[in-house]
Scaffold this motif. Structure first.
Motif, PDB file in Angstrom:
ATOM      1  N   THR A 215       0.815  -1.217   0.000  1.00  0.00           N
ATOM      2  CA  THR A 215       0.000   0.000   0.000  1.00  0.00           C
ATOM      3  C   THR A 215       0.845   1.262   0.000  1.00  0.00           C
ATOM      4  O   THR A 215       0.409   2.315   0.471  1.00  0.00           O
ATOM      5  CB  THR A 215      -0.945   0.011   1.218  1.00  0.00           C
TER       6      THR A 215
ATOM      7  N   THR B 267      -0.536   1.869  -4.586  1.00  0.00           N
ATOM      8  CA  THR B 267      -1.798   2.605  -4.625  1.00  0.00           C
ATOM      9  C   THR B 267      -2.040   3.217  -5.999  1.00  0.00           C
ATOM     10  O   THR B 267      -3.169   3.211  -6.516  1.00  0.00           O
ATOM     11  CB  THR B 267      -1.788   3.705  -3.547  1.00  0.00           C
TER      12      THR B 267
ATOM     13  N   GLY C 132      -2.679  -4.556   2.210  1.00  0.00           N
ATOM     14  CA  GLY C 132      -1.675  -3.939   3.064  1.00  0.00           C
ATOM     15  C   GLY C 132      -1.401  -4.780   4.290  1.00  0.00           C
ATOM     16  O   GLY C 132      -2.156  -5.708   4.623  1.00  0.00           O
TER      17      GLY C 132
ATOM     18  N   VAL D 110      -4.110   0.881   6.283  1.00  0.00           N
ATOM     19  CA  VAL D 110      -5.206   0.334   5.483  1.00  0.00           C
ATOM     20  C   VAL D 110      -6.511   1.035   5.838  1.00  0.00           C
ATOM     21  O   VAL D 110      -7.293   1.411   4.946  1.00  0.00           O
ATOM     22  CB  VAL D 110      -5.315  -1.193   5.690  1.00  0.00           C
ATOM     23  N   GLU D 111      -6.768   1.232   7.121  1.00  0.00           N
ATOM     24  CA  GLU D 111      -8.003   1.900   7.532  1.00  0.00           C
ATOM     25  C   GLU D 111      -8.021   3.348   7.045  1.00  0.00           C
ATOM     26  O   GLU D 111      -9.077   3.854   6.628  1.00  0.00           O
ATOM     27  CB  GLU D 111      -8.143   1.852   9.056  1.00  0.00           C
TER      28      GLU D 111
ATOM     29  N   ARG E   9      -8.790   3.244   3.376  1.00  0.00           N
ATOM     30  CA  ARG E   9     -10.176   2.834   3.161  1.00  0.00           C
ATOM     31  C   ARG E   9     -11.155   3.969   3.459  1.00  0.00           C
ATOM     32  O   ARG E   9     -12.148   4.152   2.748  1.00  0.00           O
ATOM     33  CB  ARG E   9     -10.493   1.624   4.047  1.00  0.00           C
TER      34      ARG E   9
ATOM     35  N   HIS F 124      -3.927   8.770  -0.480  1.00  0.00           N
ATOM     36  CA  HIS F 124      -2.638   8.312   0.041  1.00  0.00           C
ATOM     37  C   HIS F 124      -1.776   9.524   0.373  1.00  0.00           C
ATOM     38  O   HIS F 124      -1.626  10.431  -0.462  1.00  0.00           O
ATOM     39  CB  HIS F 124      -1.917   7.434  -0.990  1.00  0.00           C
TER      40      HIS F 124
ATOM     41  N   VAL G 135      -9.604  -2.125  -0.256  1.00  0.00           N
ATOM     42  CA  VAL G 135      -8.372  -1.995   0.521  1.00  0.00           C
ATOM     43  C   VAL G 135      -8.518  -2.848   1.774  1.00  0.00           C
ATOM     44  O   VAL G 135      -9.474  -2.683   2.545  1.00  0.00           O
ATOM     45  CB  VAL G 135      -8.102  -0.532   0.903  1.00  0.00           C
ATOM     46  N   SER G 136      -7.569  -3.757   1.997  1.00  0.00           N
ATOM     47  CA  SER G 136      -7.775  -4.761   3.035  1.00  0.00           C
ATOM     48  C   SER G 136      -6.451  -5.285   3.580  1.00  0.00           C
ATOM     49  O   SER G 136      -5.402  -5.149   2.947  1.00  0.00           O
ATOM     50  CB  SER G 136      -8.592  -5.923   2.453  1.00  0.00           C
ATOM     51  N   THR G 137      -6.524  -5.909   4.763  1.00  0.00           N
ATOM     52  CA  THR G 137      -5.394  -6.666   5.303  1.00  0.00           C
ATOM     53  C   THR G 137      -5.651  -8.172   5.215  1.00  0.00           C
ATOM     54  O   THR G 137      -4.826  -8.967   5.669  1.00  0.00           O
ATOM     55  CB  THR G 137      -5.129  -6.294   6.777  1.00  0.00           C
TER      56      THR G 137
END
Length: 333
Positions: free
Chosen positions: A9, A14, A31, A37-38, A41, A46, A61-63
């Protein structure tokens, strides 16, 4: 709908996610840090891409690695080369064996000298389904949708053609190459030269000096690349001279900014801190590149000078004097 997963990320990951979503692909941006990430999101912005449009709503967008990789037609690997081994080891159980992995980070790993595709191949235990994406592409400009060109390299022509078709658009023209090694050596080396270019500009040594630096640096990169088995045409193409010119002269270049900061009197730590958490891959790569050249009997005096400056062994102006007073020789040698 075709889907891709982008691992990493940072600014480049991005930007590629934004580009891919604009082309109509389904995109997962994976990420490691929950806080970043949060933030991505919730804000869709960025911090290292000021002025870029928001991340499209279609980018997830996630882990969650397992969910991100599931059903992906390709994985774009945008984690820095220095962190690639550890991150791949953490994620390899979730990466489907048949999904192509495209290295999109440039550099040489400290301690091993491995290129990103070599780390991917060894950690994942695969000999196929690997490619590299490289070329003169600043993340911010890609995120903004400005026209750019790059190269996709793989020993598997069918794979490089499929990635080319997947990611090409009216704002991103991709070419193919079979020369994975040459593309990666060029991409790693130009970051080291960009530090030197920043020093030249920061010390106000003039445009003649910059032109001489870039020309002779390209000769160094080509010598090493050919010695290792790269193709001559790679170094006159997008991954070679194209990326070198951009990174060594463009104000968005992190490696060039390191050179500018050093020229202003900042320490290396201060120069790196000024990047706001983004990576200047030329700093760790410099010593690895110089060592690789020595091991193969290839002269790379500019790379050696950058290593000496970064380590504090010699002031920048003294390094210039040493380079200018080396033994005289034929240009082609």
């Amino acid at each position: 709908m075709k889907r891709i997963t982008i691992a990493g990320t940072g600014a480049w990951g991005t930007a590629l996610a934004t580009h891919a979503a604009r082309t109509g692909l389904g995109v997962s941006l994976l990420g490691r840090r929950p806080d970043l990430v949060e933030r991505l999101r919730s804000t869709r912005l960025h911090p290292a891409l000021p002025g870029a449009p928001p991340i499209p709503d279609g980018v997830d967008v996630s882990t969650d690695a397992e969910a991100a990789f599931a059903g992906a037609d390709a994985i774009l690997w945008c984690v820095s080369v220095q962190a690639t081994g550890q991150e791949l080891s953490r994620l390899k159980g979730t990466i489907p064996q048949g999904t192509p992995v495209v290295a999109a980070s440039k550099g040489l790993e400290l301690g091993t000298g491995r290129r990103t595709t070599e780390v991917i191949r060894q950690v994942l235990g695969r000999d196929s389904g690997i490619a590299v994406l490289s070329g003169p592409t600043f993340a911010l400009e890609v995120a903004r949708g400005l026209p750019a060109a790059a190269v996709v390299a793989s020993i598997d022509e069918e794979l490089s053609a499929s990635i080319q078709a997947l990611l090409s658009s009216p704002t991103m023209r991709l070419y193919r190459s079979p020369d994975v090694l040459g593309v990666e050596i060029a991409g790693a080396s130009k970051n080291v030269v960009a530090i030197a270019a920043g020093l030249v500009d920061g010390l106000s040594l003039g445009q003649n000096t910059r032109a001489a630096l870039l020309t002779r640096a390209l000769a160094e990169i080509r010598r090493l690349g050919l010695k290792l088995g790269g193709a001559p045409e790679t170094f006159s193409g997008l991954a070679g001279v194209g990326d070198l010119i951009l990174t060594a002269t463009g104000d968005l270049s992190r490696n060039r900014r390191v050179g500018l900061a050093l020229a202003s009197g900042k320490t290396l730590d201060e120069a790196l801190a000024s990047l706001g958490g983004e990576v200047a891959e030329g700093v760790p790569t410099a010593s690895v590149l110089a060592q690789l050249a020595r091991e193969h009997g290839v002269e790379m005096p500019i790379a050696e000078a950058v290593v000496a400056i970064l380590s504090g062994r010699i002031p920048p102006l003294d390094a210039v004097t040493r380079l200018m007073t080396r033994g005289l020789k034929e240009e082609a040698r």
